[in-house]
Enzyme design. Structure first.
Site, short mmCIF file in Angstrom:
data_model
loop_
_atom_site.label_atom_id
_atom_site.label_comp_id
_atom_site.label_asym_id
_atom_site.label_seq_id
_atom_site.Cartn_x
_atom_site.Cartn_y
_atom_site.Cartn_z
N CYS A 26 -45.08 9.99 -20.34
CA CYS A 26 -44.71 8.74 -19.67
C CYS A 26 -45.91 7.80 -19.47
O CYS A 26 -45.73 6.63 -19.12
CB CYS A 26 -44.04 9.02 -18.34
SG CYS A 26 -42.62 10.11 -18.48
N HIS A 83 -44.87 2.97 -13.85
CA HIS A 83 -43.90 3.75 -14.64
C HIS A 83 -42.59 3.86 -13.86
O HIS A 83 -42.59 4.09 -12.65
CB HIS A 83 -44.49 5.13 -14.91
CG HIS A 83 -43.49 6.07 -15.50
ND1 HIS A 83 -42.71 5.73 -16.58
CD2 HIS A 83 -43.14 7.34 -15.16
CE1 HIS A 83 -41.92 6.74 -16.88
NE2 HIS A 83 -42.16 7.73 -16.03
N ASN A 119 -35.34 6.62 -16.56
CA ASN A 119 -36.73 6.84 -16.96
C ASN A 119 -36.79 6.93 -18.48
O ASN A 119 -36.31 7.91 -19.06
CB ASN A 119 -37.22 8.14 -16.30
CG ASN A 119 -38.66 8.47 -16.66
OD1 ASN A 119 -39.25 7.86 -17.55
ND2 ASN A 119 -39.21 9.46 -15.97
#
Ligand code: ACO
Length: 319
Positions: free
Chosen positions: A113, A246, A276
């Site tokens: 990520c 993020h 996500n």
């Protein structure tokens, strides 16, 4: 002195939307639980025929259009992904061919990520050293492929998508600073602990994580690395017009912004609609906020990534 700056941003989400209610029809979960614990209402899921390079292609075309740059001008391609089309060749090489670009270096970057922030910091080094003039940096993921769709603790969190930027050389920043960090001793906190060997899957092909530990770790390092990136640019929290952390969980985003002392109205949030999307989450959020007019040329933006590895990092830039 040579600098790099973002000339155009693009994003792509596959059309299929999976709502929390749809998941609740076949899993022991509910829209209320998912919204309350994560802020997520829906996620996009790619068609089985689409690989991460296909999502990357759409996002890249939009970024090139926004930058008014012809694909032929690209002299570096970095695709941040943990869900590449194949073991090899890289999704970056597949993307290069799909764009009709020849000869420039193209490689995948795997920092989960944090991948886009890692990729942007890497491309900045290429541009500032004179090795590249026009870099394409993409975050592209199909995390739906590494979900155990019977595990309510993980599958509700993730989605598919891609975001891209065109990074060009210029005589003023652009990117002021970047800080990248990793701690491999934390590898077990979030992983897909499998591989292919002798024609078989060895280990697990599904994402596993310790959610509460990830939560605490993410908030701590996003606060630290954001401050480090600002200090490296002789900037302060007050200089930041927009924070794009993020997009893992709205509670992680809120806690990070609170710790950094950045008010909620300066924080870009897309996790509610995208879930996500791992390496794609930061450029997708940047794309949304540029296109809806919140982020304007001249605004100063702090981008932050954190993910498996563990990896984390921040880039502070002027649009
Ligand atoms: N629906 C209903 N109940 C659920 C679900 C679900 N989808 N998922 C878990 N539960 C249950 C658990 O089984 C547990 O039940 P039990 O008490 O009977 O055992 C209960 O909810 C509480 O579980 P916790 O894991 O303690 O719940 P928590 O409040 O910590 O929330 C969550 C879980 C949302 C995963 C949270 O820990 C979190 O957001 N962590 C960060 C993880 C993250 O964002 N990961 C993304 C990848 S990492 C990255 O991108 C940096």
């Amino acid at each position: 002195m040579r600098h790099s700056r973002i000339a155009g941003v693009g994003g792509f989400l596959p059309p299929r939307v999976v709502t929390n209610d749809e998941l609740a029809q076949r899993l022991d979960t509910s829209d209320a639980w998912i919204r309350e614990r994560t802020g997520i209402a829906q996620r996009h899921v790619a068609d089985p025929s689409q690989g991460s390079s296909d999502l990357a292609l759409e996002a890249s075309r939009r970024a090139l259009d926004a930058a008014r740059v012809d694909a032929a001008a690209i002299d570096l391609i970095i695709v941040a992904t943990s869900t590449p089309d194949y073991i090899f060749p890289s999704s970056a090489c597949l993307l290069q061919a799909k764009l009709g670009v020849k000869n420039c270096p193209a490689f995948d970057l795997q920092a989960v990520c944090s991948g886009f922030v890692y990729g942007l910091a890497t491309a900045d080094q290429f541009v500032r050293s004179g090795q590249a003039k026009c870099a394409l940096v993409v975050g592209a993921e199909v995390f739906s492929r590494i979900m155990d769709w019977n595990d309510r603790g993980t599958c509700v969190l993730f989605g598919d998508g891609a975001g891209a930027v065109v990074l060009v050389a210029g005589d003023r920043p652009g990117i002021h600073s970047s800080v990248l960090r990793a701690d491999g001793t934390q590898a077990g906190m979030l992983s897909v602990p499998g591989n292919v060997s002798g024609g078989k899957i060895i280990g697990s092909p599904y994402l596993q994580m310790n959610g509460p530990q990830v939560f605490k770790f993410a908030v701590k390092v996003l606060d630290e690395v954001g401050r480090e990136a600002l200090a490296a640019a002789d900037a302060t929290i007050d200089d930041v017009d927009w924070l794009i952390p993020h997009q893992a969980n709205v509670r992680i985003i809120d806690a990070t912004a609170r710790k950094l002392g950045i008010p909620a109205h300066k924080v870009i949030v897309t996790v509610d609609l995208h879930g996500n999307t791992s390496a794609a989450s930061v450029p997708l959020a940047l794309d949304v906020a540029v296109r809806d007019g919140r982020i304007q040329p001249g605004h100063r933006v702090l981008l932050e990534g954190v993910g498996g590895g563990f990896t984390w990092g921040a880039v502070y830039l002027t649009m």
